[in-house]
Scaffold this active site. Structure first.
Site, PDB file in Angstrom:
ATOM      1  CG  ASP A  92     -24.173  12.320  -4.901  1.00 25.15           C
ATOM      2  OD1 ASP A  92     -24.194  12.843  -5.985  1.00 25.15           O
ATOM      3  OD2 ASP A  92     -25.102  12.985  -4.085  1.00 25.15           O
ATOM      4  CE  LYS A 157     -24.976  13.001  -0.404  1.00 25.29           C
ATOM      5  NZ  LYS A 157     -25.527  12.201  -1.282  1.00 25.29           N
ATOM      6  CE  LYS A 186     -26.845  15.615  -2.375  1.00 24.76           C
ATOM      7  NZ  LYS A 186     -26.972  14.528  -3.448  1.00 24.76           N
TER       8      LYS A 186
END
Length: 220
Positions: A92, A157, A186
């Site tokens: 991430d 995300k 996400k």
């Protein structure tokens, strides 16, 4: 959607600075018990998690350029390489938010593309790109999603969980409208209940980042 089904969406997260090996062992034990998608930990604990979770379907995720996104591109590239070498299945990464706000889209694209290219040198590695929605206008969110798609990442995300606010239903709807089925979304930041998680999934999220995973799947 049942709580058991929601568990498959959850990245069980512990990114606090005071995390200890005991905390991380507990995180992994919980991920195994509830069949979460992954654990998400700081890079220092990737090898530990990989050992705890070996021979299980639970993935190990870690962070790059976290939480501010303001480290150099070279630093992010090094972090990504090290993470994958240590056994991380997923990364991430945080974009350089200031660069995006200044309109330096080429830099943002290049940064993401470098990390994606590193990931593609391994088998079945996932790159999620954090755009920090709380810092962006709707138009900037749209632009960021397009850059993430163009750079070939697997997920866009919403948030680090360290900024002004986290995932919002309206942002997930907007992001889904932009990315369609080309990449996944996400949602993270402020997701603490079953209802919160379900709302994000219904809006279009394929993964939920939360440190409240156990509470979400254990609520009466």
């Amino acid at each position: 959607m049942t709580k058991k089904e929601i568990a498959k969406f959850i990245d069980h997260t512990f990114l606090k600075s005071n995390a200890t090996h005991a905390d991380i062992k507990k995180l992994c034990d919980e991920a195994l018990k509830y069949s979460f998608a992954s654990v998400c930990v700081n890079p220092y604990y990737v090898k530990v998690c990989k050992e705890y979770l070996k021979d299980s379907p639970v993935k190990v995720a870690t962070v790059v350029g976290f939480p501010l996104g303001a480290t150099s591109m070279k630093t992010k590239i090094f972090e990504a390489k090290e993470a994958f070498e240590d056994g991380a299945d997923e990364i991430d990464m945080v974009i350089n938010i200031g660069a995006l706000l200044e309109g330096n889209v080429d830099y943002v694209y290049e940064e993401i593309k470098n990390i994606v290219d590193i990931a593609r040198g391994y088998k079945n590695k996932i790159v999620k790109v954090i755009i920090e929605t709380s810092e962006l206008s709707d138009q900037q969110k749209i632009e960021a999603c397009k850059i993430v798609m163009d750079a070939g990442a697997d997920f866009v995300k919403t948030s680090t969980g360290f900024s002004k606010s986290g995932a919002k239903y309206e942002d997930i709807l907007l992001m889904r409208k932009v990315v369609g089925d080309k990449i996944k979304i996400k949602a993270s930041g402020g997701i603490r209940t079953y209802e919160d998680a379900l709302e994000m999934i219904e809006a279009g999220a394929s993964r939920i980042g939360t440190s409240s995973g156990v509470a979400i799947v254990s609520e009466d």
